[in-house]
Design an enzyme around this catalytic site. Structure first.
Site, PDB file in Angstrom:
ATOM      1  N   SER A 177      54.072 -29.148 -31.155  1.00 23.35           N
ATOM      2  CA  SER A 177      54.480 -30.417 -31.353  1.00 23.35           C
ATOM      3  C   SER A 177      56.226 -30.129 -31.351  1.00 23.35           C
ATOM      4  O   SER A 177      56.552 -30.944 -31.528  1.00 23.35           O
ATOM      5  CB  SER A 177      53.938 -31.286 -31.470  1.00 23.35           C
ATOM      6  N   LYS A 208      58.689 -31.269 -29.355  1.00 19.28           N
ATOM      7  CA  LYS A 208      59.429 -32.591 -28.972  1.00 19.28           C
ATOM      8  C   LYS A 208      61.066 -32.014 -29.535  1.00 19.28           C
ATOM      9  O   LYS A 208      62.089 -33.416 -29.048  1.00 19.28           O
ATOM     10  CB  LYS A 208      58.804 -33.460 -29.841  1.00 19.28           C
ATOM     11  N   SER A 267      54.861 -38.321 -34.686  1.00 20.39           N
ATOM     12  CA  SER A 267      54.368 -36.573 -33.333  1.00 20.39           C
ATOM     13  C   SER A 267      53.879 -37.905 -31.978  1.00 20.39           C
ATOM     14  O   SER A 267      52.643 -36.927 -31.498  1.00 20.39           O
ATOM     15  CB  SER A 267      53.756 -36.007 -33.283  1.00 20.39           C
ATOM     16  N   LYS A 298      60.784 -31.041 -37.676  1.00 18.32           N
ATOM     17  CA  LYS A 298      59.921 -31.670 -36.846  1.00 18.32           C
ATOM     18  C   LYS A 298      58.442 -29.712 -37.189  1.00 18.32           C
ATOM     19  O   LYS A 298      58.683 -29.485 -36.813  1.00 18.32           O
ATOM     20  CB  LYS A 298      59.905 -31.023 -35.050  1.00 18.32           C
TER      21      LYS A 298
END
Length: 406
Positions: free
Chosen positions: A63, A66, A118, A223
């Protein structure tokens, strides 16, 4: 023949042709030992690499992908536009923010939900809105990565769900994050801790999954991620005491390990490195003794107490190097005039001629005479062949004459 071969091999070794290579960097005893398979620590402002463990190894990002989706959405200039959620987006696997088909939300809200919780469904909705479909958006992601200097990265999805062709490196993610963190809106979104979330399918308050926003002073984002093939991935930025770092951890065995590794890297950075600056207007002397004013501030990061060197090339480029000769920063100090450039090129050529060693001169002389010998032998062979051909032609004429007389 054996002696000739041995002589050639000796000459090659002496001239450095077969000289063994050595690593450009060596780890220090103070460097932390991280459990993540790949890790890097850079100065967010200068980009200098302060720690690197297999940073160029291709890995699955999960993730942290992102980060790219978010910065592309922000830079599109469409953050206040309304996005209609497709059925395809609502069917996305993994962590979601529970969007409903046909629901309309501002692009900004989708980006916030994607980063804080997320949301994989939000990532797909963003991709479809900005590029029409996911593959077209992936092309935009790869273009952005290339511009950021991420040359060993290839994106396929906007959310990081596993795909064997979706990969990156710690070094590349550090470069991408450094570029993204220059954007104020991106900085705001990745630092959100709590986000009220009111959509048709979910009414709640989202809590950022990145725990260091609470647990490590000075953390400013960005993140975390997880899929089984990538294990735990984490990108974090921190600002404290005038220093700004970005740490990237890939394939940590557990979430706790990724956080511990990150904290270890940050402590290493704060305790062992400092940023230095050559201010605009500083006079820098070139090899000819002429001084030139620095046209802009030049910052670089190096270990505390370590000295740096300044070098000005003949083409006017100033480079700053650490004690090991690694380049820390570079800037064009001046542009030489065409006449001076030509003169320097001629003198450089002359210097190279002067620098030829007796061994190199002997080798080149031997090669020259050997080539000359081969040329002479070739000429002799050609002459003999021509003489032989002319003799054969005379014999044929004599045979014809003899036959006629007879």
């Amino acid at each position: 023949m054996k002696k000739i071969f041995q002589t050639i091999m000796s000459l090659c070794l002496l001239s450095g042709i077969l000289a063994p290579t050595v690593p450009a960097h060596a780890s220090t005893s103070e460097a932390p030992k991280v459990k993540s398979q790949s890790a890097i620590l850079i100065d967010q402002k200068t980009g200098n690499v302060l720690y690197n463990k297999k940073g160029s190894k291709k890995m699955y990002p999960a993730s942290i992908t992102k980060i790219v989706t978010a910065i592309l959405a922000i830079e599109s200039g469409k953050m206040d536009e309304m996005v209609t959620i497709s059925k395809n987006a609502t069917l996305t696997d993994g962590t979601r923010v529970y969007l409903s088909e046909g629901e309309q939300l501002p692009l900004k809200k989708l980006v916030e939900g994607m980063i804080v919780n997320s949301g994989n469904d939000a990532a797909v909705a963003i991709a479809e809105y900005l590029a029409g479909d996911v593959p077209s958006f992936a092309d935009k992601m790869n273009e952005f990565a290339k511009k950021a200097g991420a040359t060993h990265t290839h994106f396929v999805t906007p959310n990081g769900l596993f795909n064997p062709d979706h990969y990156t490196t710690a070094e590349d993610m550090a470069k991408i994050t450094q570029v993204a963190m220059k954007n104020k809106e991106f900085q705001r979104i990745v630092s959100i801790k709590d986000l009220p979330w009111h959509v048709k399918g979910w009414d709640t308050t989202l809590v950022n999954h990145h725990r260091l926003l609470w647990d490590y002073p000075g953390t400013t984002g960005v993140k975390n991620g997880y899929v089984s093939q990538a294990k735990h991935t984490l990108v974090t930025s921190v600002s404290r005491n005038g220093m700004d770092f970005i740490a990237v951890l890939l394939k940590a065995p557990t979430a706790k390990a990724s956080y511990r590794d990150t904290i270890s890297l940050f402590e290493y950075g704060f305790n062992h490195f400092q940023r230095q600056k050559l201010s605009k207007g500083t006079m820098i002397e070139d090899s000819a003794g002429k001084e030139h004013a620095l046209k802009r501030d030049l910052e670089f990061t190096l270990p505390m107490g370590e000295n740096y060197t300044k070098n000005v090339s003949s083409n006017g480029e100033l480079t700053v190097q650490d004690s090991k000769g690694n380049e820390l920063a570079a800037v064009q100090l001046f542009h030489p005039s065409p006449k001076k450039a030509a003169s320097k090129m001629a003198s450089s050529t002359a210097e190279k001629v002067k620098e030829i060693t007796p061994l190199q001169l002997t080798t080149k002389t031997a090669v020259f005479f050997y080539s000359l010998f081969l040329l002479l032998v070739s000429c002799m062979v050609i002459v003999r062949m021509k003489k032989k051909k002319r003799k054969e032609q005379r014999m044929k004429r004599l045979e014809k004459n003899y036959t006629f007389i007879k």
